[in-house]
Write an enzyme that holds these catalytic residues in place. Structure first.
Site, PDB file in Angstrom:
ATOM      1  N   ASP A   1     -11.896 -11.782  -2.728  1.00  0.00           N
ATOM      2  CA  ASP A   1     -11.524 -11.307  -1.392  1.00  0.00           C
ATOM      3  C   ASP A   1     -12.720 -11.295  -0.433  1.00  0.00           C
ATOM      4  O   ASP A   1     -12.540 -11.251   0.789  1.00  0.00           O
ATOM      5  CB  ASP A   1     -10.956  -9.875  -1.462  1.00  0.00           C
ATOM      6  CG  ASP A   1      -9.765  -9.770  -2.399  1.00  0.00           C
ATOM      7  OD1 ASP A   1      -9.149 -10.807  -2.686  1.00  0.00           O
ATOM      8  OD2 ASP A   1      -9.467  -8.649  -2.849  1.00  0.00           O
TER       9      ASP A   1
ATOM     10  N   MET B   1      -4.471 -15.097  -1.390  1.00  0.00           N
ATOM     11  CA  MET B   1      -4.761 -13.682  -1.675  1.00  0.00           C
ATOM     12  C   MET B   1      -5.793 -13.179  -0.668  1.00  0.00           C
ATOM     13  O   MET B   1      -6.044 -13.824   0.339  1.00  0.00           O
ATOM     14  CB  MET B   1      -5.266 -13.528  -3.109  1.00  0.00           C
ATOM     15  CG  MET B   1      -4.171 -13.582  -4.142  1.00  0.00           C
ATOM     16  SD  MET B   1      -4.840 -13.183  -5.771  1.00  0.00           S
ATOM     17  CE  MET B   1      -3.334 -12.865  -6.685  1.00  0.00           C
TER      18      MET B   1
HETATM   19  O1  F6P Z   1      -8.747  -8.146  -5.337  1.00  0.00           O
HETATM   20  C1  F6P Z   1      -8.466  -9.387  -5.916  1.00  0.00           C
HETATM   21  C2  F6P Z   1      -6.993  -9.689  -5.865  1.00  0.00           C
HETATM   22  O2  F6P Z   1      -6.789 -10.973  -6.420  1.00  0.00           O
HETATM   23  C3  F6P Z   1      -6.370  -9.583  -4.477  1.00  0.00           C
HETATM   24  O3  F6P Z   1      -6.654 -10.693  -3.669  1.00  0.00           O
HETATM   25  C4  F6P Z   1      -4.924  -9.403  -4.841  1.00  0.00           C
HETATM   26  O4  F6P Z   1      -4.212  -8.725  -3.832  1.00  0.00           O
HETATM   27  C5  F6P Z   1      -4.983  -8.567  -6.078  1.00  0.00           C
HETATM   28  O5  F6P Z   1      -6.278  -8.747  -6.638  1.00  0.00           O
HETATM   29  C6  F6P Z   1      -3.938  -8.916  -7.110  1.00  0.00           C
HETATM   30  O6  F6P Z   1      -4.048  -8.011  -8.159  1.00  0.00           O
HETATM   31  P1  F6P Z   1      -3.265  -8.142  -9.536  1.00  0.00           P
HETATM   32  O7  F6P Z   1      -4.151  -8.976 -10.452  1.00  0.00           O
HETATM   33  O8  F6P Z   1      -3.140  -6.739 -10.009  1.00  0.00           O
HETATM   34  O9  F6P Z   1      -1.967  -8.828  -9.279  1.00  0.00           O
END
Ligand code: F6P
Length: 369
Positions: free
Chosen positions: A145, A187
């Site tokens: 991010d 993301m």
């Molecule tokens: O913070 C990294 C990230 O990939 C974000 O971009 C995304 O919203 C989130 O983590 C997704 O998380 P998870 O792996 O819990 O689906």
């Protein structure tokens, strides 16, 4: 007495969502510790879960040899285990417990003298809380991010940008063949870095990021104008944290446990349907999802991860705890975790990147030229 003399055993954990380059940092921390300073090294499994549950493994040279290019993390990670509000897997969040004392006990029982926490904003905020309880901690900023305060860039971001760019290149050709408006959702949570930088690199016609308000009218105008100009396709890059016109996030799932209660995702699908309904141009959506976090790190991320890992050990040796290593300009610096915790580094709507994108005709859906 210098901090160097006090350190014999180092611990390392990876917390939060994974990203390419985690193994490169683990390798750099452990090799620097073993080879430069003669420390022993220990890996804490599955992020703070391992610290709570006392799940640790000894790390020798062989364990970290050959992992530079590997995606993921050999230690495992968790983005739900919060030592200060700990809930058992599938447990009731109402039963959340503060197990931070247990973490301190486990740290001491393992004979650790420093803990390297490789994590994003959630993990680094926890790291700061633990540091305030007395644990000697040095943080390393990771995340696709790129939203960590105190560093110009996080490792993992460059690789994710590369993946977004490749996806846009591929989507371009099918968009051209079918004369479609293709919406690609990245993301990035509440920060638009990934959509912005990937969108510029991949030649997005419209880039939507949480930091710049848009209207559907403006987006549709771009799509239709391109058609009239003979460009019979459009590429729209949208960050998952972009809100609906009514101000709500598009949420894939709300969860009770962990430090991230909202799982974002789906704005791209909504947007494609709107473009389909409002214009004569057919639209489709592609949600890139966890693809962006997988695979081997780019050369840039391998080098940054190696620099971060090495410098983190240097900071520990200097006794500079409750800090995070960060890249500022070309230099690696130490930033107080107090400045990093509970903060996000968002895109400035008028930054040079946005201005450069506008100058080549990219729209941000805000009607500005
Ligand atoms: O913070 C990294 C990230 O990939 C974000 O971009 C995304 O919203 C989130 O983590 C997704 O998380 P998870 O792996 O819990 O689906």
């Amino acid at each position: 007495m210098a901090a160097e003399a006090r350190i014999k055993r180092i611990g390392v954990l990876t917390g939060g969502g994974d990203c390419p380059g985690l193994n490169a940092v683990i390798r750099a921390v452990v090799k620097t510790g073993l080879l430069e300073y003669g420390f022993e090294a220990c890996g804490i499994l599955d992020g703070f879960e391992g610290l709570v549950k006392d799940r640790m493994v000894k790390l020798d040279y062989q364990d970290v040899s050959g992992i530079l290019t590997r995606g993921g993390t050999i230690l495992g990670t968790s983005n739900t285990a919060h030592p200060f509000q700990y809930v058992e897997h599938d447990g009731d969040p109402a039963d959340a417990q503060d197990l931070s004392d247990q973490c301190v006990e486990n740290f001491e029982r393992a004979g650790l003298d420093v803990l390297f926490c490789i994590g994003g904003d959630g993990s680094l905020s926890i790291a700061h809380q633990l540091a305030r309880k007395g644990l000697p901690i040095v943080g390393v900023p990771k995340t696709i991010d790129n939203d960590i305060y105190g560093t110009d860039v996080t490792f993992g971001f460059d690789t994710a940008v590369q993946i977004v760019t490749e996806a846009l290149d591929r989507v371009h050709t099918t968009a051209m063949s079918h004369h479609r408006a293709m919406v690609i959702e990245t993301m990035g949570r509440y920060a638009g870095w990934l959509a912005l930088v990937g969108g510029i690199a991949g030649g997005g016609d419209v880039i939507l990021i949480p930091e710049i308000p848009y209207t559907m009218e403006n987006i549709c105008k771009v799509v239709e104008e391109r058609s009239h100009l003979g460009k019979r396709f459009s590429i729209i890059v949208v960050s998952e944290g972009v809100k609906l016109p009514d101000g709500d996030f598009v949420v894939r799932r709300r969860v009770a446990e962990g430090y991230e209660k909202m799982r974002l995702g789906g704005i791209g699908i909504w947007l494609a349907a709107e473009i389909d309904d409002r214009t004569p141009v057919v639209s489709r959506a592609v949600v890139l999802g966890h693809m962006q976090r997988g695979g081997t790190p780019t050369a840039y991320d391998r080098v940054l991860a190696t620099r971060f890992g090495y410098e983190a050990v240097v900071q520990a040796v200097a006794g500079n705890f409750d800090t995070m290593v960060g890249l500022q300009g070309t230099e690696i610096v130490a930033v107080p975790l107090a400045d990093v915790a509970d903060r996000q580094r968002l895109v400035e709507p008028d930054c040079g990147l946005v201005r450069a994108a506008r100058s080549v005709g990219t729209s941000f859906g805000d009607g500005a030229g």
